[in-house]
Design a protein around this motif. Structure first.
Motif, mmCIF file in Angstrom:
data_model
loop_
_atom_site.group_PDB
_atom_site.id
_atom_site.type_symbol
_atom_site.label_atom_id
_atom_site.label_comp_id
_atom_site.label_asym_id
_atom_site.label_seq_id
_atom_site.Cartn_x
_atom_site.Cartn_y
_atom_site.Cartn_z
ATOM 1 N N VAL A 129 0.861 -1.174 0.000
ATOM 2 C CA VAL A 129 0.000 0.000 0.000
ATOM 3 C C VAL A 129 0.897 1.224 0.000
ATOM 4 O O VAL A 129 1.789 1.340 0.845
ATOM 5 C CB VAL A 129 -0.921 0.017 1.235
ATOM 6 C CG1 VAL A 129 -1.773 1.272 1.243
ATOM 7 C CG2 VAL A 129 -1.800 -1.217 1.245
ATOM 8 N N GLY A 130 0.682 2.101 -0.950
ATOM 9 C CA GLY A 130 1.611 3.215 -1.030
ATOM 10 C C GLY A 130 1.054 4.445 -1.695
ATOM 11 O O GLY A 130 -0.071 4.463 -2.209
ATOM 12 N N ALA A 131 1.876 5.479 -1.655
ATOM 13 C CA ALA A 131 1.596 6.698 -2.400
ATOM 14 C C ALA A 131 1.965 6.453 -3.862
ATOM 15 O O ALA A 131 2.383 5.363 -4.244
ATOM 16 C CB ALA A 131 2.405 7.850 -1.814
ATOM 17 N N ARG A 132 1.840 7.492 -4.681
ATOM 18 C CA ARG A 132 1.990 7.317 -6.134
ATOM 19 C C ARG A 132 3.329 6.701 -6.530
ATOM 20 O O ARG A 132 3.407 5.930 -7.484
ATOM 21 C CB ARG A 132 1.783 8.652 -6.838
ATOM 22 C CG ARG A 132 2.638 9.780 -6.293
ATOM 23 C CD ARG A 132 2.321 11.126 -6.908
ATOM 24 N NE ARG A 132 3.171 12.144 -6.303
ATOM 25 C CZ ARG A 132 2.725 13.112 -5.515
ATOM 26 N NH1 ARG A 132 1.449 13.215 -5.244
ATOM 27 N NH2 ARG A 132 3.563 13.983 -4.992
ATOM 28 N N SER A 133 4.414 6.987 -5.786
ATOM 29 C CA SER A 133 5.739 6.484 -6.170
ATOM 30 C C SER A 133 5.855 4.975 -6.014
ATOM 31 O O SER A 133 6.796 4.368 -6.543
ATOM 32 C CB SER A 133 6.830 7.165 -5.333
ATOM 33 O OG SER A 133 6.643 6.891 -3.952
ATOM 34 N N ALA A 134 4.902 4.325 -5.331
ATOM 35 C CA ALA A 134 4.937 2.864 -5.193
ATOM 36 C C ALA A 134 4.799 2.172 -6.541
ATOM 37 O O ALA A 134 5.144 0.998 -6.675
ATOM 38 C CB ALA A 134 3.832 2.403 -4.242
ATOM 39 N N LEU A 135 4.316 2.884 -7.541
ATOM 40 C CA LEU A 135 4.237 2.329 -8.897
ATOM 41 C C LEU A 135 5.591 1.892 -9.425
ATOM 42 O O LEU A 135 5.683 1.013 -10.287
ATOM 43 C CB LEU A 135 3.651 3.374 -9.860
ATOM 44 C CG LEU A 135 2.135 3.504 -9.943
ATOM 45 C CD1 LEU A 135 1.777 4.737 -10.743
ATOM 46 C CD2 LEU A 135 1.526 2.262 -10.572
ATOM 47 N N PHE A 136 6.662 2.498 -8.915
ATOM 48 C CA PHE A 136 7.995 2.253 -9.456
ATOM 49 C C PHE A 136 8.763 1.193 -8.672
ATOM 50 O O PHE A 136 9.943 0.963 -8.949
ATOM 51 C CB PHE A 136 8.778 3.567 -9.494
ATOM 52 C CG PHE A 136 8.158 4.591 -10.411
ATOM 53 C CD1 PHE A 136 8.492 4.633 -11.754
ATOM 54 C CD2 PHE A 136 7.208 5.486 -9.936
ATOM 55 C CE1 PHE A 136 7.899 5.560 -12.600
ATOM 56 C CE2 PHE A 136 6.614 6.411 -10.776
ATOM 57 C CZ PHE A 136 6.959 6.445 -12.121
ATOM 58 N N LEU A 137 8.120 0.537 -7.722
ATOM 59 C CA LEU A 137 8.773 -0.548 -6.995
ATOM 60 C C LEU A 137 8.987 -1.748 -7.915
ATOM 61 O O LEU A 137 8.194 -1.983 -8.837
ATOM 62 C CB LEU A 137 7.918 -0.954 -5.781
ATOM 63 C CG LEU A 137 7.883 0.054 -4.630
ATOM 64 C CD1 LEU A 137 6.804 -0.321 -3.623
ATOM 65 C CD2 LEU A 137 9.233 0.154 -3.946
ATOM 66 N N PRO A 138 10.032 -2.545 -7.667
ATOM 67 C CA PRO A 138 10.390 -3.636 -8.585
ATOM 68 C C PRO A 138 9.584 -4.917 -8.333
ATOM 69 O O PRO A 138 10.124 -5.944 -7.914
ATOM 70 C CB PRO A 138 11.876 -3.841 -8.292
ATOM 71 C CG PRO A 138 12.020 -3.504 -6.846
ATOM 72 C CD PRO A 138 11.046 -2.379 -6.594
ATOM 73 N N PHE A 139 8.296 -4.862 -8.594
ATOM 74 C CA PHE A 139 7.456 -6.041 -8.396
ATOM 75 C C PHE A 139 7.919 -7.190 -9.287
ATOM 76 O O PHE A 139 8.236 -6.993 -10.460
ATOM 77 C CB PHE A 139 5.996 -5.709 -8.705
ATOM 78 C CG PHE A 139 5.382 -4.738 -7.744
ATOM 79 C CD1 PHE A 139 4.846 -5.175 -6.549
ATOM 80 C CD2 PHE A 139 5.338 -3.374 -8.024
ATOM 81 C CE1 PHE A 139 4.276 -4.285 -5.645
ATOM 82 C CE2 PHE A 139 4.777 -2.473 -7.137
ATOM 83 C CZ PHE A 139 4.243 -2.936 -5.938
#
Length: 650
Positions: free
Chosen positions: A223-233
């Motif tokens: 669960v994150g703010a907008r920058s969590a989109l860039f995490l290396p899933f």
């Protein structure tokens, strides 16, 4: 000896290096860039073979880190290309801030239990749950439910479905992480554990641990703010954007992107479903559902039989003459009635501080920020005047700085002034204020929630923070002090944002068995938006807004890009603007508007001018801007900021 391209997390492109090893794209390396040794990534780009090999530096070391996965690299490239941002600046958002460091006691994320707690759904909710669970590959669904309809519980069931049937990861984006205490408690109640968190308030160690847990797959739900989109899933199986309409999903500093739009791209690359949830969908999303691009799932009723609040408009033009009062007689009577019934009330004004302007009654001088073209806001609590743009502040002066008269007066209301008036009207009531300035961390907001739940607050007064999906069981009255405030100015989305914000804040009233009431104070009650709010007719407003945008060929029926040119030397900045305009390429379907002085003409000591590029949907606006800017000569002291799909026009 291998020649390869390395990308560093700085606002630059790739640089070529030599390596003794055969390295694949995504490999983490350290190398010298200028005078600094930095960690970078071997990028998926062919090096420039024409550059002499004897002038290339060698890679210093290969880091013992698993490589950055191809999906993340593809996403970084796409965002950089779309936003016209150096790809290294986008990479910076995707990297572990302390790459190479290993935590002595890393966080251990327990896997959520999809069967920990079950909810009994209404027939309409059950239908939507079934439709969501049928989504397997890339598809976008708008989960469109009135306030209090149980949207969160519904998408929790889709989350449970993914957790039970796959080993994939789930990303949930929320607009304001500091306000997520209630959401996290609901998640823990449903799944038995807390999710992994990603936001700017985490410590470096927490960010490092979360980043690593996402990369190795042990963080199943993030669960994150907008920058969590860039995490290396490693393997995304579902993305959820809650409150998808919220303007805070648009990043206004650094890399300028809209997280909702980039979430669509991220889901497309991962080939996974995307759920956009809102009680007041953005026009962009609404149009996609009309065009059949997105699945439209509707929850038209509140959960457990709760009813939507009654809505009353108070015409402030008809108020009786006398001392200035910001709380109308209608609202005062309603507040008294709720106090007598031991029910809670909420007063909403989206303006921080005590008053938005201080002026001299003797000479008319208005106190302005020396660094910005903005009035200084009076904050009575700390006896300061503050600029809400750059942070400049000074003690409230006793005399006018121009005529020296002791005749300064604060004009207009902020939440502090509304609170002052409320205390004078109801001295025995328990009153609390809440703004972004009173909340220093999530625990501050948690305290307010507990006080509301325990009945320790009778009247809660605050700004847009109060519109963010909170559930107060005994809150039955919402008073909007100035319903017209967001309608002024030439902002493309002013009407849309005002409608969304007021409808969201009205939705805090009567969320359980007690009937709610919302009172909107307006100086323009005949306005289309005020009328649509009173009739609770969202479709009428959205259809009218959609028709207007279509005629004007404005987003989402056309494209916009904003260029802000700024510099400390006003003459040089203006001359640069004129040169840029003269070199604008002529192209069918493209209209360059401006230059004009920006609405905030001076910000943090820099003079600002605006250009707006408008194109049809078929035009590649990025290619046009590349062609234009490649030939522009811009002095080092002048900044040009390009914003694709701008959301603010200051």
């Amino acid at each position: 000896m291998q020649r390869l391209s390395v990308l560093f997390p700085v606002a630059l492109g790739t640089y070529d290096y030599l390596s003794d090893e055969n390295l694949t794209p995504g490999t983490f390396v350290s190398a010298q860039l200028g005078r600094k040794k930095l960690v970078g990534v071997v990028w998926d780009k062919k090096p420039d073979e024409s550059y002499p090999e004897n002038k290339l530096k060698k890679i210093d070391a290969v880091l013992p880190e698993p490589p950055l996965n191809k999906q993340t690299m593809r996403f970084i490239n796409w965002v950089a290309g779309y936003t016209l941002t150096p790809v290294g600046a986008v990479l910076k958002m995707a990297l572990n801030p302390e790459m190479g460091k290993v935590s002595k006691k890393p966080l251990i994320f327990m896997p959520p239990n999809p069967h920990h707690d079950q909810i009994h759904f209404s027939p309409s909710q059950e239908k939507v749950v079934r439709q969501l669970c049928q989504m397997q590959k890339f598809q976008v669904a708008l989960l469109d439910g009135v306030t209090g309809s149980g949207k969160t519980e519904v998408y929790f069931e889709k989350t449970a479905d993914v957790l039970e049937k796959t080993n994939q990861q789930i990303l949930v984006l929320l607009p304001e992480i500091i306000l997520t205490t209630a959401w996290l408690n609901r998640f823990e109640k449903r799944f038995g554990v807390k999710p992994a968190l990603w936001h700017s308030s985490l410590t470096p160690k927490q960010r490092r641990d979360t980043w690593e847990a996402v990369r190795n797959g042990s963080a199943r739900v993030v669960v994150g703010a907008r920058s969590a989109l860039f995490l290396p899933f490693t393997d995304l199986g579902l993305i959820i954007v809650d409150e998808e309409h919220d303007p805070s999903f648009k990043q206004e500093e650094g890399v300028l992107y809209h997280a909702r739009d980039m979430a669509v791209v991220r889901a497309k690359i991962a080939d996974c479903p995307l759920i956009l949830a809102s009680a007041t969908p953005s026009l962009e999303t609404y149009v996609h559902t009309h065009q059949g691009d997105y699945l439209h799932l509707i929850l038209a009723e509140r959960f457990a039989g709760a009813r939507l609040p009654d809505i009353q408009i108070t015409d402030m033009r008809q108020k009786e003459k006398g001392p200035i009062q910001f709380i109308s007689k209608d609202l005062q009577d309603a507040l008294k009635e709720k106090l007598d019934k031991k029910e809670q009330s909420l007063l909403f004004l989206n303006r921080r501080g005590y008053a938005p302007l201080m002026l001299c009654r003797n000479c008319g001088h208005r106190l302005q920020c020396p660094h910005c073209s903005a009035w200084l806001v009076t904050h009575k609590g700390d006896k300061n005047l503050q600029c809400h743009h750059c942070g400049y502040h000074l003690p409230v002066p006793k005399k006018c700085p121009v005529c020296q008269a002791e005749n300064l007066v604060a004009c207009g209301p902020g939440v502090e002034r509304v609170a002052e008036e409320t205390i004078s009207l109801f001295p025995d009531a328990k009153i609390a204020q809440i703004t972004s300035e009173t909340l220093k961390n999530p625990k501050d907001f948690e305290t307010i929630i507990e006080q509301m739940d325990n009945g320790e607050i009778d009247i809660l007064i605050g700004t847009q923070i109060l519109a963010k999906g909170h559930h107060f069981s005994n809150l039955t009255l919402v008073g909007v002090i100035d319903a017209d405030m967001g309608l002024a100015g030439g902002d493309l989305r002013a009407g849309e944002r005002t409608f969304q914000l007021i409808q969201q804040v009205m939705g805090r009233a009567g969320r359980e068995s007690k009937k709610g009431l919302a009172i909107l104070q307006s100086y323009n009650p005949d306005n289309l938006i005020i009328q649509a709010l009173q009739k609770n007719d969202r479709s009428a407003f959205l259809n009218e807004e959609m028709a207007t945008r279509k005629i004007l060929k404005m987003p989402p029926f056309g494209k916009l890009a904003s260029l802000i040119i700024s510099g400390k030397n006003q003459t040089l900045t203006y001359q640069t603007v004129q040169k840029i305009v003269r070199h604008a390429p002529q192209q069918d379907g493209v209209l360059v508007m401006g230059p004009v002085v920006a609405p905030i003409s001076k910000l943090r000591g820099k003079y600002r001018y605006r250009l707006l590029v408008k194109t049809n949907k078929q035009t590649n606006i990025q290619n046009y801007l590349h062609l234009w800017m490649d030939g522009a000569v811009i002095p080092p002291s002048v900044d040009v900021r390009i914003d694709i799909d701008p959301y603010s026009f200051f």
